[in-house]
Design a protein around this motif. Structure first.
Motif, mmCIF file in Angstrom:
data_model
loop_
_atom_site.group_PDB
_atom_site.id
_atom_site.type_symbol
_atom_site.label_atom_id
_atom_site.label_comp_id
_atom_site.label_asym_id
_atom_site.label_seq_id
_atom_site.Cartn_x
_atom_site.Cartn_y
_atom_site.Cartn_z
ATOM 1 N N SER A 252 -6.458 -1.769 1.497
ATOM 2 C CA SER A 252 -5.710 -1.409 0.303
ATOM 3 C C SER A 252 -4.762 -0.254 0.568
ATOM 4 O O SER A 252 -5.023 0.590 1.431
ATOM 5 C CB SER A 252 -6.683 -1.027 -0.827
ATOM 6 N N SER B 195 -4.284 1.734 -1.835
ATOM 7 C CA SER B 195 -4.816 2.718 -2.776
ATOM 8 C C SER B 195 -5.622 3.797 -2.048
ATOM 9 O O SER B 195 -6.334 3.512 -1.091
ATOM 10 C CB SER B 195 -5.717 2.023 -3.796
ATOM 11 N N ASP C 48 -7.315 5.927 -4.260
ATOM 12 C CA ASP C 48 -8.055 6.358 -5.438
ATOM 13 C C ASP C 48 -9.561 6.205 -5.198
ATOM 14 O O ASP C 48 -10.034 5.090 -4.948
ATOM 15 C CB ASP C 48 -7.636 5.512 -6.634
ATOM 16 N N ASP D 206 -11.274 3.341 -6.938
ATOM 17 C CA ASP D 206 -11.147 2.015 -6.340
ATOM 18 C C ASP D 206 -12.197 1.816 -5.246
ATOM 19 O O ASP D 206 -12.787 0.738 -5.124
ATOM 20 C CB ASP D 206 -9.746 1.813 -5.766
ATOM 21 N N TYR E 125 -7.173 -5.320 -2.249
ATOM 22 C CA TYR E 125 -7.934 -5.094 -3.484
ATOM 23 C C TYR E 125 -7.165 -5.566 -4.713
ATOM 24 O O TYR E 125 -7.751 -6.072 -5.662
ATOM 25 C CB TYR E 125 -8.286 -3.610 -3.617
ATOM 26 N N TYR E 126 -5.842 -5.395 -4.696
ATOM 27 C CA TYR E 126 -5.024 -5.810 -5.833
ATOM 28 C C TYR E 126 -4.257 -7.079 -5.473
ATOM 29 O O TYR E 126 -3.392 -7.076 -4.599
ATOM 30 C CB TYR E 126 -4.056 -4.692 -6.222
ATOM 31 N N GLY F 158 -9.682 -7.449 -6.947
ATOM 32 C CA GLY F 158 -10.578 -6.343 -7.230
ATOM 33 C C GLY F 158 -12.039 -6.728 -7.265
ATOM 34 O O GLY F 158 -12.510 -7.602 -6.517
ATOM 35 N N SER F 159 -12.771 -6.081 -8.154
ATOM 36 C CA SER F 159 -14.216 -6.291 -8.262
ATOM 37 C C SER F 159 -14.567 -7.723 -8.643
ATOM 38 O O SER F 159 -15.583 -8.263 -8.192
ATOM 39 C CB SER F 159 -14.805 -5.323 -9.293
#
Length: 216
Positions: free
Chosen positions: A83, A85, A87, A90, A56-57, A63-64
């Motif tokens: 990911s 993450s 969160d 996210d 994702y990062y 990301g998006s």
């Protein structure tokens, strides 16, 4: 053979995942790149790629933003986010941007392969801890989700099914041969009928009810 695009900027993780995938699923061909720009170029160069596994990062486009560009380049593609993450924001952002699954990088190879096959089959794969929490951190009610869905019209169910597939309003209107304004009206009615505030929560209700695949 099914072609998969793997996007991850950590060389060791990327190379290890390529090895694990080719050993566990020899019918997969894996194209591995390290960033979003390379991913778009690879997708344009290989028309057979139908699945994306992406961090994702990423250092450039991630990301998006990358999710939307991938969907724009190939609308029917299946996307699984990997990911580190945990969160919920996210997860929500990734699903809203068109990902069909979100899995933590600590998952076993078996779990990862199951998630990959689930995404290919059209299921939405999310962490168990996220499936029962809304974007504000509130616990979602587990009561009679099937009854909520039964109150929707057949056309609204059809729209919701396409939302579960990760399509945006413009793509849904093209698929159904109707205007985007009509699709927005259906979405407003769907959210109101299900008592939720966004598309992600609507999809989670559909999943819990078993209409679009059981939660994984």
């Amino acid at each position: 053979m099914r072609a998969i695009l793997l996007i991850d900027d950590h060389a060791m993780f990327r190379e290890g995942l390529v090895l694990a995938l080719t050993q566990a699923a020899p019918d997969f061909t894996v194209h591995a790149v390290s960033n979003g720009s390379e991913a778009i170029a690879e997708l344009e160069a290989h028309s057979g790629i139908s699945v994306v596994m992406m961090d994702y990062y990423l250092p450039d486009v991630g990301g998006s933003a990358l999710l939307r560009r991938l969907r724009q380049a190939r609308p029917g593609i299946h996307i699984l986010v990997l990911s580190a993450s945990e969160d919920p924001d996210d997860v929500h952002a990734a699903l809203s941007a068109g990902a069909q699954g979100f899995i933590h990088k600590s998952a076993s190879s078996k779990t990862l392969l199951e998630a990959l096959h689930g995404v290919i089959e059209g299921k939405q794969i999310v962490p168990d801890t996220y499936a029962a929490i809304d974007t504000n951190g509130r616990r979602l009610p587990q009561s009679d989700d099937a009854a909520l869905l039964s109150a929707l019209t057949p056309r609204q169910i059809e729209v919701l099914r396409l939302v579960c597939d990760g399509l945006r309003n413009s793509e849904i209107s093209a698929r159904l041969g109707t205007s985007e304004k009509t699709v927005k009206a259906h979405m407003t009615a769907i959210l109101a009928g299900l008592g939720v505030i966004n598309r992600t929560q609507a999809v989670l209700i559909a999943r819990r009810a078993g209409l679009f695949g059981k939660p994984n």
